[in-house]
Structure formats: C-alpha cells, structure tokens
Motif scaffolding. Structure first.
Motif, PDB file in Angstrom:
ATOM      1  N   SER A 216       0.837  -1.200   0.000  1.00  0.00           N
ATOM      2  CA  SER A 216       0.000   0.000   0.000  1.00  0.00           C
ATOM      3  C   SER A 216       0.872   1.250   0.000  1.00  0.00           C
TER       4      SER A 216
ATOM      5  N   GLY B 234      -4.083   1.878  -6.894  1.00  0.00           N
ATOM      6  CA  GLY B 234      -5.030   0.869  -7.365  1.00  0.00           C
ATOM      7  C   GLY B 234      -4.365  -0.061  -8.379  1.00  0.00           C
ATOM      8  N   ILE B 235      -5.066  -1.154  -8.677  1.00  0.00           N
ATOM      9  CA  ILE B 235      -4.497  -2.147  -9.609  1.00  0.00           C
ATOM     10  C   ILE B 235      -5.418  -2.235 -10.823  1.00  0.00           C
TER      11      ILE B 235
ATOM     12  N   TYR C 231       4.781 -12.039 -10.295  1.00  0.00           N
ATOM     13  CA  TYR C 231       3.893 -11.211 -11.117  1.00  0.00           C
ATOM     14  C   TYR C 231       3.979  -9.761 -10.655  1.00  0.00           C
TER      15      TYR C 231
HETATM   16  P1  ADP Z   1       6.181  -7.081  -4.701  1.00  0.00           P
HETATM   17  O1  ADP Z   1       6.949  -7.903  -3.728  1.00  0.00           O
HETATM   18  O2  ADP Z   1       6.935  -6.763  -5.944  1.00  0.00           O
HETATM   19  O3  ADP Z   1       5.447  -5.932  -4.103  1.00  0.00           O
HETATM   20  P2  ADP Z   1       3.701  -8.457  -4.684  1.00  0.00           P
HETATM   21  O4  ADP Z   1       3.470  -9.878  -5.017  1.00  0.00           O
HETATM   22  O5  ADP Z   1       3.583  -8.050  -3.260  1.00  0.00           O
HETATM   23  O6  ADP Z   1       5.083  -8.056  -5.278  1.00  0.00           O
HETATM   24  O7  ADP Z   1       2.705  -7.597  -5.523  1.00  0.00           O
HETATM   25  C1  ADP Z   1       2.545  -7.798  -6.900  1.00  0.00           C
HETATM   26  C2  ADP Z   1       2.192  -6.530  -7.626  1.00  0.00           C
HETATM   27  O8  ADP Z   1       0.901  -6.114  -7.241  1.00  0.00           O
HETATM   28  C3  ADP Z   1       3.058  -5.394  -7.235  1.00  0.00           C
HETATM   29  O9  ADP Z   1       4.113  -5.321  -8.123  1.00  0.00           O
HETATM   30  C4  ADP Z   1       2.161  -4.166  -7.336  1.00  0.00           C
HETATM   31  O10 ADP Z   1       2.288  -3.588  -8.609  1.00  0.00           O
HETATM   32  C5  ADP Z   1       0.805  -4.714  -7.207  1.00  0.00           C
HETATM   33  N1  ADP Z   1       0.193  -4.366  -5.913  1.00  0.00           N
HETATM   34  C6  ADP Z   1       0.150  -5.122  -4.796  1.00  0.00           C
HETATM   35  N2  ADP Z   1      -0.498  -4.493  -3.800  1.00  0.00           N
HETATM   36  C7  ADP Z   1      -0.899  -3.300  -4.296  1.00  0.00           C
HETATM   37  C8  ADP Z   1      -1.631  -2.178  -3.764  1.00  0.00           C
HETATM   38  N3  ADP Z   1      -2.071  -2.165  -2.478  1.00  0.00           N
HETATM   39  N4  ADP Z   1      -1.871  -1.140  -4.580  1.00  0.00           N
HETATM   40  C9  ADP Z   1      -1.434  -1.143  -5.863  1.00  0.00           C
HETATM   41  N5  ADP Z   1      -0.735  -2.167  -6.423  1.00  0.00           N
HETATM   42  C10 ADP Z   1      -0.473  -3.214  -5.666  1.00  0.00           C
END
Ligand code: ADP
Length: 469
Positions: free
Chosen positions: A368, A397-398, A411
């Motif tokens: 976050s 956001g995603i 990913y």
């Molecule tokens: P990382 O260890 O690279 O953060 P994650 O598996 O935790 O990888 O997350 C995967 C992807 O999901 C991240 O690269 C990020 O782009 C997206 N993501 C995860 N949580 C959030 C969030 N709260 N808001 C926006 N994007 C997110």
C-alpha cells in the motif's frame, strides 16, 4: 447431471423403450389373432348359411342362427352402390339379433361386393349410448323368391366389442405391470450403479482431500478396476511429489547458497562506504551496488520463504488482532508520509501463527505504501466462525486485467516501476501461501486511481486462557 443419474436414466429409458416395443408387438399379435378367429368364424357361418339357402332352408335365419350372430339376406333390384348404401337391398330375411335394425354397408363396400362377390366391412348399428360396431362378411348370393331367382347378398356379422374389450384389458394389465417393472428396475439400477460407483467416489473424495502436497491414497482391498486406478494415481502422485521435492530442494539450496555471497557483498560495500575515502563517482557506484544487493537479499529471502511454504505447519494460537495491527502500525508509521488507521478490532482473536500473520500484514501494508497510499486502514470484524481482516488503501489501485494474476509468483503490474520500488513480485504469493497454511483465504478488490482492499478470512478464536490456569 451425475454419472449415476445418467446411467440410471439410460437403463430406465432403454427398458421403457423395450417394454413399449414388446407391448406394442404383443398387442398387435393378439389383435391379429382375435380378428383372424372372428373372420374364420364368420366365414364358416356364412358358408353354412349359403349351403342352407341353396338347399332351400326357408326361415332359417330366424331360427337356425345363434343369438350373437347378426345376419341378413338382401335382394338387389338395383346395382348402383350409392343407392344400395342409402337404403340397403330389400331385406328378405333377418336374424333375431338384428331386431328392427338393418345391415347396410358403405358405398365402397357395396361396390367391392358387386365387383368381387365378397367383402369384409365394418357396420355400426345405432344403440343407446354408442353405436354397436360389427365386423361383417358380405357375399353375393342368389335369392329365390317363389320361382324367380334374384341377385342379392348374404351379410353375416358379429360385434367386435369383445375383441376390443380383451385388447383394452390387455393394455391396462400390461401397462400397470410394465410401470411396476420399470419402477422396480429403476430403483434396482440406481442401487446397483451406486454400488458400482461407490469406490470411484471414494477415490475422488480422497484425491480431492489432498491439499498442496500430493499424498498417496490408501489402496482398496479388492483387486478390480478401482484398485488399478488407485495404483496409477498413487504412482502419478509419487512422481509429482518427487518433482515437487526436487524443485523445493533446489530452490532452498540455491537461495541458501546465494545468501552468503550477498551478505559478503553488502559487508564489503558497507566497509568501503564507511571506512575508505572514495570519490563521488565511486560512492554513487557503491550506493547502486548496495541497493541492488539489498534487493537481491530480499528476493532470496522471499524465495527461501516460499520454498519452505509447502512444509509449513502452523501451530495455531489465539492472536489478538488489535495488538497485531498496532505492531504493524508501529513498524510502518515512521519514515512514511501515509497514516495508518485501525478500525474495529477491539476484542477480536484469530487462530494463527502471530509471526506469520504479522508478515502477511507487513507485506500488504508495504505494498500500500509503495502504491503511494496516504491513508491505510487496518480493519477487523467477526463474521460467524470467521474473522475478516482488511487492509484498505487509497493508493494507485491495480488495473482490472491484472487482478486475476496478482497472487502469482513474480507477477508485477508494471515491471520497471515495481522493480524500481524494490519489489520481488513474491510478496503476495507469500501472503497467499501463509493464508492457505492457516486454512484461510485472501482476495482483492481494487479500482485504478481510487485504491485497493485486500481481505483475509481466518478462523475465529476465543481469547487465550488466563496464565497459570
Ligand atoms: P512485490 O513484492 O513486488 O510488491 P507483490 O506480489 O507483493 O510483489 O505484488 C505484486 C504486484 O501487485 C506489485 O508489483 C504491485 O504492482 C501490485 N500491488 C500489490 N499491492 C498493491 C496495492 N495495495 N496497490 C497497488 N498495487 C499493488
């Protein structure tokens, strides 16, 4: 539709079709037999009457015929079938069964009679409720009146009602018997199919109960097809387990081996930066090496963590959700512009491993904050036997198309950006693995530009027993 229902239905349908065919066939044969007998009877009666007529037997029809036989001798003054069909020939003699009625054939029947000398026809005599249907054999005969001889016909008929009644009775009895047979067969088939499929259902249930790591199924006692299936499944599962173990071992060994050189690199870079005089350009390069080495260390640690996830055995303890939230807030509140807010977790307890659950929340809050959230809400609530925890942020956001893949290993939504932010792409995969080891679930809802909510479902727990009890 289940296989059991399909087979039972098929057997029942096949049986129903066979019974229908059999019934139709027997009905047809019976009808044929009964009508043939009636025809033979009528033909015999007709021949006898003709013989008597030839020998001049006068009022024979009124006395010599059984009461169930309908007979009439008609004399034709006209040979127009249309005329005859309206009036009949002139009635010379009638059997008592006919009473005041007449045996009048159809125009077509009269035409055939005149042409061929003989015809089988159906005649309906008026009666109170429904007309009395007769099967009639009409034959051309010579009718003698005094000295003159006229063309005429002898009509002999019998009601077809007894035949129809017999056929109807047969249909009723057969239909009832067939229905009973069908019902019993369907029940029997259902039981038989269930018995036959039970071992397969057992295999499916056992195979379905196997979780992440494939376990072998117990082999059944019987040496049948199910036994062969279980053996084949077990052999497949052994191979899968071996492959899984090899992969895990490789991952664990590789991560472990990589840790030592990374630690050495970090140690030496730190030493160079702190203890040796370096130019500005060298410092910049050393900072890059340090940053990348730290990223690599995180990656290797995550990999090691994931490689062990298959063997995690969670020892569940009652964990106070509010304390867990507070620890996480404490950890992240410094050095970040975003605020972390707690909501509604006062007396909540979940059943889990406190360190692992801390790791889950830390991963989610890190994400976050990396997504530039200004406000992160940690929320807890109890729903029946489960506790729902949420990490809600107002970050980037995603995008929708990425949501189904977000928990996959490595990913990343935006490869370059997320690498820059120091992510390994393993954080959420670890979150999911931890939740699964707890018998829990995790899912995500997100809207680009508005924010993201990660929801966790975990088993609820009562508070821990007081110490010393
Ligand atoms: P990382 O260890 O690279 O953060 P994650 O598996 O935790 O990888 O997350 C995967 C992807 O999901 C991240 O690269 C990020 O782009 C997206 N993501 C995860 N949580 C959030 C969030 N709260 N808001 C926006 N994007 C997110």
């Amino acid at each position: 539709m289940t296989l059991r229902t399909r087979i039972t239905l098929l057997v029942t349908l096949l049986l129903a079709a066979s019974l229908l065919l059999l019934g139709g066939g027997v009905h047809g044969l019976l009808k044929e037999f009964l009508y043939r007998s009636l025809r033979e009877e009528l033909a015999q009666a007709s021949t006898q009457v003709v013989r008597l007529l030839n020998t001049g037997g006068g009022e024979l029809l009124s006395v010599g015929l059984p009461s169930t036989l309908y007979a009439e001798v008609q004399l034709f003054t006209e040979t127009d079938p249309a005329f005859l069909a309206k009036e009949g020939g002139i009635s010379v003699q009638k059997s008592p069964a006919l009473g005041s009625h007449r045996l009048v054939l159809s125009q077509k029947a009269y035409a055939t009679l005149l042409q061929k000398g003989e015809v089988w026809a159906e005649v309906a005599l008026p009666r109170e409720r429904s007309p009395l249907r007769l099967l009639v054999l009409a034959r051309k005969v010579k009718v003698r009146l005094g000295q003159a001889e006229w063309n005429g016909a002898l009509l002999v008929g019998k009601p077809v009602e007894p035949i129809e009644a017999t056929l109807n009775q047969f249909t009723r009895i057969y239909a009832a018997t067939a229905l009973l047979v069908l019902l019993l067969s369907a029940l029997f088939a259902r039981r038989l199919v269930r018995q036959a499929l039970e071992p397969l259902e057992w295999v499916a249930k056992k195979a379905g109960a196997i979780e992440a790591r494939p376990e072998e199924l117990p082999e059944p006692q019987s040496q049948d097809e199910v036994y062969a299936l279980v053996r084949a499944l077990n052999a497949m599962m052994r191979r899968m387990r071996e492959a899984f173990e090899t992969q895990t071992r490789f991952l664990a060994d590789a991560s472990h081996e990589l840790r030592t050189p990374i630690t050495a690199i970090l140690g030496h870079v730190g030493y160079l930066l702190r203890r040796t005089p370096v130019t500005e350009a060298q410092r910049e390069s050393l900072e890059v090496i340090k940053r990348e080495a730290e990223r690599m260390r995180k990656l290797v640690e995550d990999l090691l963590e994931l490689s062990k996830s298959g063997a995690w055995k969670v020892k569940p303890l009652p964990v106070h959700v509010k304390s867990l939230f507070e620890e996480v807030r404490e950890e992240f509140s410094k050095g970040h512009p975003g605020e972390i807010v707690l909501e509604g977790a006062e007396d909540l307890f979940v059943l889990g491993d406190p360190d692992r659950l801390h790791q889950v929340l830390a991963n989610l809050v890190t994400n976050s904050l990396k997504a530039k959230a200004r406000r992160v809400v940690l929320r807890g609530m109890e729903v029946g036997e489960r506790v729902i925890l949420q990490v809600q942020d107002d970050g980037e956001g995603i995008p929708k198309e990425h949501l189904p893949h977000i928990f996959e290993r490595f990913y990343r939504v935006d490869k370059a950006r997320d690498r820059e932010r120091g992510g390994s792409g393993l954080g959420l995969a670890i979150v999911k693995a931890i939740l699964e080891a707890h018998g829990g679930e995790v899912w995500v809802e997100s809207e680009e530009g508005k924010g993201t909510v990660f929801t966790l479902s975990l088993p609820a727990s009562g508070p821990p027993p007081p110490l010393g009890v």
